[in-house]
Design a protein around this motif. Structure first.
Motif, PDB file in Angstrom:
ATOM      1  N   ILE A   1       0.837  -1.198   0.000  1.00 25.58           N
ATOM      2  CA  ILE A   1       0.000   0.000   0.000  1.00 25.58           C
ATOM      3  C   ILE A   1       0.876   1.253   0.000  1.00 25.58           C
ATOM      4  N   LYS A   2       1.940   1.254   0.791  1.00 26.16           N
ATOM      5  CA  LYS A   2       2.859   2.399   0.812  1.00 26.16           C
ATOM      6  C   LYS A   2       3.510   2.587  -0.554  1.00 26.16           C
ATOM      7  N   ARG A   3       3.917   1.511  -1.186  1.00 22.50           N
ATOM      8  CA  ARG A   3       4.533   1.607  -2.515  1.00 22.50           C
ATOM      9  C   ARG A   3       3.541   2.172  -3.520  1.00 22.50           C
ATOM     10  N   SER A   4       2.303   1.733  -3.453  1.00 21.08           N
ATOM     11  CA  SER A   4       1.283   2.239  -4.362  1.00 21.08           C
ATOM     12  C   SER A   4       1.028   3.722  -4.141  1.00 21.08           C
ATOM     13  N   ALA A   5       0.963   4.132  -2.881  1.00 24.00           N
ATOM     14  CA  ALA A   5       0.739   5.550  -2.571  1.00 24.00           C
ATOM     15  C   ALA A   5       1.907   6.398  -3.071  1.00 24.00           C
ATOM     16  N   LYS A   6       3.104   5.929  -2.867  1.00 21.05           N
ATOM     17  CA  LYS A   6       4.290   6.662  -3.328  1.00 21.05           C
ATOM     18  C   LYS A   6       4.276   6.785  -4.848  1.00 21.05           C
TER      19      LYS A   6
ATOM     20  N   LEU B   1       1.673   6.743  -6.827  1.00 23.65           N
ATOM     21  CA  LEU B   1       0.621   7.681  -7.210  1.00 23.65           C
ATOM     22  C   LEU B   1       1.068   9.126  -7.042  1.00 23.65           C
ATOM     23  N   LEU B   2       1.750   9.410  -5.946  1.00 25.15           N
ATOM     24  CA  LEU B   2       2.172  10.779  -5.679  1.00 25.15           C
ATOM     25  C   LEU B   2       3.314  11.221  -6.583  1.00 25.15           C
ATOM     26  N   MET B   3       4.085  10.290  -7.090  1.00 27.78           N
ATOM     27  CA  MET B   3       5.205  10.626  -7.972  1.00 27.78           C
ATOM     28  C   MET B   3       4.784  10.720  -9.439  1.00 27.78           C
ATOM     29  N   THR B   4       3.562  10.329  -9.748  1.00 24.54           N
ATOM     30  CA  THR B   4       3.088  10.322 -11.123  1.00 24.54           C
ATOM     31  C   THR B   4       2.599  11.704 -11.519  1.00 24.54           C
TER      32      THR B   4
ATOM     33  N   VAL C   1       0.027   8.383 -17.382  1.00 27.64           N
ATOM     34  CA  VAL C   1      -0.717   7.127 -17.417  1.00 27.64           C
ATOM     35  C   VAL C   1      -1.520   7.096 -18.714  1.00 27.64           C
ATOM     36  N   PHE C   2      -1.257   6.113 -19.548  1.00 28.21           N
ATOM     37  CA  PHE C   2      -1.954   6.006 -20.825  1.00 28.21           C
ATOM     38  C   PHE C   2      -3.448   5.846 -20.604  1.00 28.21           C
ATOM     39  N   PHE C   3      -4.231   6.522 -21.404  1.00 30.15           N
ATOM     40  CA  PHE C   3      -5.692   6.452 -21.422  1.00 30.15           C
ATOM     41  C   PHE C   3      -6.341   6.974 -20.140  1.00 30.15           C
ATOM     42  N   ASN C   4      -5.559   7.599 -19.263  1.00 30.78           N
ATOM     43  CA  ASN C   4      -6.110   8.206 -18.047  1.00 30.78           C
ATOM     44  C   ASN C   4      -5.261   9.422 -17.694  1.00 30.78           C
ATOM     45  N   SER C   5      -5.429  10.477 -18.468  1.00 31.30           N
ATOM     46  CA  SER C   5      -4.578  11.651 -18.298  1.00 31.30           C
ATOM     47  C   SER C   5      -4.849  12.398 -17.001  1.00 31.30           C
ATOM     48  N   ALA C   6      -5.993  12.175 -16.379  1.00 33.62           N
ATOM     49  CA  ALA C   6      -6.309  12.863 -15.120  1.00 33.62           C
ATOM     50  C   ALA C   6      -5.622  12.206 -13.928  1.00 33.62           C
ATOM     51  N   LYS C   7      -5.142  10.995 -14.106  1.00 28.03           N
ATOM     52  CA  LYS C   7      -4.469  10.295 -13.013  1.00 28.03           C
ATOM     53  C   LYS C   7      -3.048  10.823 -12.904  1.00 28.03           C
ATOM     54  N   GLY C   8      -2.814  11.582 -11.863  1.00 31.07           N
ATOM     55  CA  GLY C   8      -1.517  12.195 -11.656  1.00 31.07           C
ATOM     56  C   GLY C   8      -1.660  13.316 -10.652  1.00 31.07           C
ATOM     57  N   SER C   9      -0.549  13.882 -10.262  1.00 36.33           N
ATOM     58  CA  SER C   9      -0.601  14.967  -9.287  1.00 36.33           C
ATOM     59  C   SER C   9       0.402  16.045  -9.671  1.00 36.33           C
ATOM     60  N   PRO C  10       0.156  17.275  -9.240  1.00 37.31           N
ATOM     61  CA  PRO C  10       1.067  18.370  -9.554  1.00 37.31           C
ATOM     62  C   PRO C  10       2.198  18.518  -8.541  1.00 37.31           C
ATOM     63  N   ILE C  11       2.395  17.533  -7.696  1.00 39.18           N
ATOM     64  CA  ILE C  11       3.316  17.680  -6.576  1.00 39.18           C
ATOM     65  C   ILE C  11       4.744  17.915  -7.047  1.00 39.18           C
TER      66      ILE C  11
END
Length: 127
Positions: free
Chosen positions: A30-35, A37-40, A45-55
């Motif tokens: 879960i920690k790896r997945s969260a990390k 997600l935050l680094m993306t 992400v192909f076919f999901n341009s909204a998945k990502g963060s401005p961090i």
């Protein structure tokens, strides 16, 4: 009932007998997945341009209270939207402008374990 959460281990080590790639399980997955997600970034992400963060982009801004609030909201939104195994209790942002470091501290619990866990995630600006 306790669910087994698992992910691939990015070290790509193999099991000595079965030669399968090892997996990480439980809280580490879960920690790896969260990390991840935050680094993306957006559009990674192909076919999901909204998945990502401005961090990562915000690391190159002057750190102000408004920037910290923006990072905090981005973390909360990203994890609530794309990590259903994790329930975030609080997000604390500690910025160190001299070293260009933003330390994100998550307090959360998983859906199968109501014990609050703490996850520190330092992000450093690099060029």
């Amino acid at each position: 009932m306790t669910e087994l959460f698992s992910d691939l281990d990015f070290s790509m080590k193999t099991h000595p007998v079965t030669k399968d790639i090892l997996r990480i399980t439980g809280d580490a997955a879960i920690k790896r997945s969260a990390k991840n997600l935050l680094m993306t970034n957006y559009f990674e992400v192909f076919f999901n341009s909204a998945k990502g963060s401005p961090i990562r982009d915000l690391l190159f801004e002057n750190i102000t209270p408004i920037t910290s609030i923006t990072v905090q909201r981005a973390v909360m939104y990203q994890l609530a939207q794309y990590e259903p195994r994790m329930v975030v209790v609080s997000v604390e942002i500690l910025d160190e402008p001299e070293t260009h470091l933003v330390n994100i501290t998550l307090k959360y619990y998983t859906i199968d374990n109501k014990t609050i866990e703490v996850f520190d995630f330092p992000m450093k600006r690099t060029r």
